[in-house]
Design a protein around this motif. Structure first.
Motif, PDB file in Angstrom:
ATOM      1  N   SER A  65       3.688  10.633   4.975  1.00  0.00           N
ATOM      2  CA  SER A  65       3.457   9.591   5.978  1.00  0.00           C
ATOM      3  C   SER A  65       1.962   9.288   6.099  1.00  0.00           C
ATOM      4  CB  SER A  65       4.027  10.017   7.339  1.00  0.00           C
ATOM      5  OG  SER A  65       3.395  11.197   7.793  1.00  0.00           O
ATOM      6  N   PHE A  66       1.113  10.307   5.911  1.00  0.00           N
ATOM      7  CA  PHE A  66      -0.339  10.134   6.008  1.00  0.00           C
ATOM      8  C   PHE A  66      -0.673   9.357   7.278  1.00  0.00           C
ATOM      9  CE2 PHE A  66       0.375  10.389   1.319  1.00  0.00           C
ATOM     10  CZ  PHE A  66      -0.233  11.617   1.132  1.00  0.00           C
ATOM     11  N   ASN A  67      -0.281   9.932   8.403  1.00  0.00           N
ATOM     12  CA  ASN A  67      -0.318   9.217   9.685  1.00  0.00           C
ATOM     13  C   ASN A  67      -1.121   9.985  10.742  1.00  0.00           C
ATOM     14  OD1 ASN A  67       0.509   7.083  11.445  1.00  0.00           O
ATOM     15  ND2 ASN A  67       2.080   8.410  12.293  1.00  0.00           N
ATOM     16  N   PRO A  68      -2.438  10.179  10.567  1.00  0.00           N
ATOM     17  CA  PRO A  68      -3.289   9.662   9.507  1.00  0.00           C
ATOM     18  C   PRO A  68      -3.476  10.678   8.383  1.00  0.00           C
ATOM     19  CG  PRO A  68      -4.667  10.604  11.197  1.00  0.00           C
ATOM     20  CD  PRO A  68      -3.242  10.790  11.660  1.00  0.00           C
ATOM     21  N   VAL A  69      -4.101  10.227   7.276  1.00  0.00           N
ATOM     22  CA  VAL A  69      -4.496  11.136   6.210  1.00  0.00           C
ATOM     23  C   VAL A  69      -5.590  12.048   6.755  1.00  0.00           C
ATOM     24  CG1 VAL A  69      -6.182   9.482   5.265  1.00  0.00           C
ATOM     25  CG2 VAL A  69      -5.202  11.256   3.778  1.00  0.00           C
ATOM     26  N   HIS A  70      -5.522  13.350   6.441  1.00  0.00           N
ATOM     27  CA  HIS A  70      -6.484  14.300   7.022  1.00  0.00           C
ATOM     28  C   HIS A  70      -7.036  15.259   5.965  1.00  0.00           C
ATOM     29  CE1 HIS A  70      -3.266  17.275   6.935  1.00  0.00           C
ATOM     30  NE2 HIS A  70      -2.521  16.540   7.740  1.00  0.00           N
ATOM     31  N   ARG A  71      -7.935  16.131   6.416  1.00  0.00           N
ATOM     32  CA  ARG A  71      -8.621  17.040   5.489  1.00  0.00           C
ATOM     33  C   ARG A  71      -7.644  17.989   4.794  1.00  0.00           C
ATOM     34  NH1 ARG A  71     -14.088  16.586   5.790  1.00  0.00           N
ATOM     35  NH2 ARG A  71     -15.002  15.733   7.699  1.00  0.00           N
ATOM     36  N   GLY A  72      -6.567  18.362   5.455  1.00  0.00           N
ATOM     37  CA  GLY A  72      -5.549  19.202   4.823  1.00  0.00           C
ATOM     38  C   GLY A  72      -4.922  18.496   3.631  1.00  0.00           C
ATOM     39  N   HIS A  73      -4.602  17.220   3.804  1.00  0.00           N
ATOM     40  CA  HIS A  73      -4.063  16.435   2.684  1.00  0.00           C
ATOM     41  C   HIS A  73      -5.049  16.423   1.524  1.00  0.00           C
ATOM     42  CE1 HIS A  73      -1.756  13.997   5.909  1.00  0.00           C
ATOM     43  NE2 HIS A  73      -0.902  14.799   5.316  1.00  0.00           N
ATOM     44  N   MET A  74      -6.328  16.223   1.846  1.00  0.00           N
ATOM     45  CA  MET A  74      -7.334  16.115   0.799  1.00  0.00           C
ATOM     46  C   MET A  74      -7.519  17.443   0.072  1.00  0.00           C
ATOM     47  SD  MET A  74      -7.643  13.069   1.140  1.00  0.00           S
ATOM     48  CE  MET A  74      -8.619  12.978  -0.343  1.00  0.00           C
ATOM     49  N   GLU A  75      -7.484  18.542   0.809  1.00  0.00           N
ATOM     50  CA  GLU A  75      -7.611  19.849   0.162  1.00  0.00           C
ATOM     51  C   GLU A  75      -6.417  20.118  -0.742  1.00  0.00           C
ATOM     52  OE1 GLU A  75      -8.969  23.162   2.590  1.00  0.00           O
ATOM     53  OE2 GLU A  75      -9.754  21.741   4.048  1.00  0.00           O
ATOM     54  N   MET A  76      -5.224  19.730  -0.294  1.00  0.00           N
ATOM     55  CA  MET A  76      -4.037  19.894  -1.128  1.00  0.00           C
ATOM     56  C   MET A  76      -4.142  19.022  -2.377  1.00  0.00           C
ATOM     57  SD  MET A  76      -1.159  19.979   1.887  1.00  0.00           S
ATOM     58  CE  MET A  76       0.274  19.986   0.819  1.00  0.00           C
ATOM     59  N   ALA A  77      -4.601  17.799  -2.219  1.00  0.00           N
ATOM     60  CA  ALA A  77      -4.753  16.892  -3.364  1.00  0.00           C
ATOM     61  C   ALA A  77      -5.737  17.463  -4.375  1.00  0.00           C
ATOM     62  CB  ALA A  77      -5.216  15.518  -2.883  1.00  0.00           C
ATOM     63  N   ASN A  78      -6.872  17.937  -3.897  1.00  0.00           N
ATOM     64  CA  ASN A  78      -7.880  18.498  -4.799  1.00  0.00           C
ATOM     65  C   ASN A  78      -7.372  19.756  -5.483  1.00  0.00           C
ATOM     66  OD1 ASN A  78      -9.900  16.538  -4.417  1.00  0.00           O
ATOM     67  ND2 ASN A  78     -10.547  17.496  -2.504  1.00  0.00           N
ATOM     68  N   LEU A  79      -6.606  20.567  -4.749  1.00  0.00           N
ATOM     69  CA  LEU A  79      -6.036  21.781  -5.329  1.00  0.00           C
ATOM     70  C   LEU A  79      -5.023  21.428  -6.420  1.00  0.00           C
ATOM     71  CD1 LEU A  79      -6.292  24.836  -4.956  1.00  0.00           C
ATOM     72  CD2 LEU A  79      -4.413  24.726  -3.326  1.00  0.00           C
ATOM     73  N   ALA A  80      -4.213  20.411  -6.180  1.00  0.00           N
ATOM     74  CA  ALA A  80      -3.237  19.978  -7.181  1.00  0.00           C
ATOM     75  C   ALA A  80      -3.942  19.472  -8.431  1.00  0.00           C
ATOM     76  CB  ALA A  80      -2.332  18.889  -6.603  1.00  0.00           C
ATOM     77  N   ILE A  81      -4.998  18.682  -8.253  1.00  0.00           N
ATOM     78  CA  ILE A  81      -5.765  18.172  -9.392  1.00  0.00           C
ATOM     79  C   ILE A  81      -6.310  19.335 -10.220  1.00  0.00           C
ATOM     80  CG2 ILE A  81      -7.906  16.983 -10.037  1.00  0.00           C
ATOM     81  CD1 ILE A  81      -7.324  15.056  -7.639  1.00  0.00           C
ATOM     82  N   GLU A  82      -6.826  20.341  -9.534  1.00  0.00           N
ATOM     83  CA  GLU A  82      -7.420  21.491 -10.217  1.00  0.00           C
ATOM     84  C   GLU A  82      -6.352  22.346 -10.908  1.00  0.00           C
ATOM     85  OE1 GLU A  82      -9.319  25.787  -9.001  1.00  0.00           O
ATOM     86  OE2 GLU A  82      -9.488  24.147  -7.556  1.00  0.00           O
ATOM     87  N   LYS A  83      -5.331  22.742 -10.180  1.00  0.00           N
ATOM     88  CA  LYS A  83      -4.334  23.679 -10.701  1.00  0.00           C
ATOM     89  C   LYS A  83      -3.477  23.070 -11.803  1.00  0.00           C
ATOM     90  CE  LYS A  83      -5.226  27.122  -7.865  1.00  0.00           C
ATOM     91  NZ  LYS A  83      -5.816  28.383  -8.352  1.00  0.00           N
ATOM     92  N   LEU A  84      -3.199  21.771 -11.700  1.00  0.00           N
ATOM     93  CA  LEU A  84      -2.337  21.115 -12.686  1.00  0.00           C
ATOM     94  C   LEU A  84      -3.138  20.376 -13.760  1.00  0.00           C
ATOM     95  CD1 LEU A  84       0.270  19.632 -10.165  1.00  0.00           C
ATOM     96  CD2 LEU A  84       0.555  21.676 -11.602  1.00  0.00           C
ATOM     97  N   ASP A  85      -4.464  20.406 -13.626  1.00  0.00           N
ATOM     98  CA  ASP A  85      -5.362  19.730 -14.568  1.00  0.00           C
ATOM     99  C   ASP A  85      -4.986  18.258 -14.698  1.00  0.00           C
ATOM    100  OD1 ASP A  85      -7.495  19.508 -16.336  1.00  0.00           O
ATOM    101  OD2 ASP A  85      -6.247  19.988 -18.082  1.00  0.00           O
ATOM    102  N   LEU A  86      -4.858  17.589 -13.553  1.00  0.00           N
ATOM    103  CA  LEU A  86      -4.418  16.198 -13.535  1.00  0.00           C
ATOM    104  C   LEU A  86      -5.539  15.247 -13.937  1.00  0.00           C
ATOM    105  CD1 LEU A  86      -2.421  16.143 -10.166  1.00  0.00           C
ATOM    106  CD2 LEU A  86      -1.505  16.438 -12.477  1.00  0.00           C
ATOM    107  N   ASP A  87      -5.162  14.192 -14.625  1.00  0.00           N
ATOM    108  CA  ASP A  87      -6.101  13.109 -14.917  1.00  0.00           C
ATOM    109  C   ASP A  87      -6.149  12.111 -13.772  1.00  0.00           C
ATOM    110  OD1 ASP A  87      -6.775  13.843 -17.689  1.00  0.00           O
ATOM    111  OD2 ASP A  87      -4.646  13.433 -18.056  1.00  0.00           O
ATOM    112  N   ARG A  88      -5.051  12.048 -13.017  1.00  0.00           N
ATOM    113  CA  ARG A  88      -4.945  11.091 -11.916  1.00  0.00           C
ATOM    114  C   ARG A  88      -3.923  11.605 -10.906  1.00  0.00           C
ATOM    115  NH1 ARG A  88      -4.388   4.666 -12.959  1.00  0.00           N
ATOM    116  NH2 ARG A  88      -6.449   5.147 -13.779  1.00  0.00           N
ATOM    117  N   LEU A  89      -4.231  11.412  -9.627  1.00  0.00           N
ATOM    118  CA  LEU A  89      -3.285  11.752  -8.562  1.00  0.00           C
ATOM    119  C   LEU A  89      -3.128  10.544  -7.653  1.00  0.00           C
ATOM    120  CD1 LEU A  89      -1.499  13.746  -6.984  1.00  0.00           C
ATOM    121  CD2 LEU A  89      -3.546  14.478  -5.757  1.00  0.00           C
TER     122      LEU A  89
END
Length: 195
Positions: free
Chosen positions: A18-42
């Motif tokens: 929902s990102f209602n609103p988007v918060h720092r927890g969401h951003m930390e999870m996003a960055n962790l996913a990018i790192e752990k899964l070696d994503l090119d794009r999220l």
């Protein structure tokens, strides 16, 4: 949604909410996913008309999308995705997944969810078809023990942040810097959201 340089994009993550609103927890999870899964794009995908519950403080899709665009500005691997916002139908993850798979036919796609969502994953629309389109990844969540086997997991620190908590703090005029970025806070104040 930016579709440039699709040939260089091998691994994609889809992170909806929902990102209602988007918060720092969401951003930390996003960055962790990018790192752990070696994503090119999220892709951050705010839900449009939710197929599940919806609370009274649910602000417009345009406002939630605007806030997501603000947090994506400083991360070259984060992209806002407005598929569900611009759709007039009820939002289903399957439909969004299909569209992203069409744009990135040669990419490996990860659908990133919380462990609480994993509990009812098999009841999602077209779940059987989704497993052919993506790999499900879930963040471990306090108080949940998923019974679904074979899913990738990301061990994450417990983020003691929720959008509900933030909305309460806004109503009470409490400090927000520990919970949301300055850009999101400014947007909320300028547009008088969650009052």
């Amino acid at each position: 949604m930016d579709n440039n340089n699709n040939n260089n994009i091998k691994k994609i993550g889809i992170f909806g909410g929902s990102f209602n609103p988007v918060h720092r927890g969401h951003m930390e999870m996003a960055n962790l996913a990018i790192e752990k899964l070696d994503l090119d794009r999220l892709y951050l995908v705010p839900v449009g008309t939710p197929c599940h519950r919806c609370d009274n403080d649910f602000v417009s899709g345009q406002d939630r999308m605007a806030m997501i665009k603000l947090v994506c500005l400083n991360n070259k691997k984060l992209f806002p995705c407005d598929y569900e916002i611009i759709s007039e139908k009820v939002s289903y993850t399957y439909d969004t997944l299909l569209k992203i798979a069409e744009i990135h036919p040669d990419s490996l796609i990860y659908e990133i969810i919380g462990e609480d969502s994993a509990e009812y994953l098999t009841s999602w629309k077209n779940y059987e078809k989704m497993v052919d389109l993506c790999k499900f990844v879930f963040f471990k969540r306090k108080g949940y023990q998923s019974t679904i086997h074979g899913l990738l997991t990301i061990e994450a620190p417990l983020f003691n942040i929720s959008s509900t908590l933030i909305r309460e703090k806004i109503k009470n005029n409490e400090p927000l810097e520990d919970y949301i970025t300055p850009e999101v806070e400014e947007y909320i104040r300028e547009h008088n959201l969650y009052r």
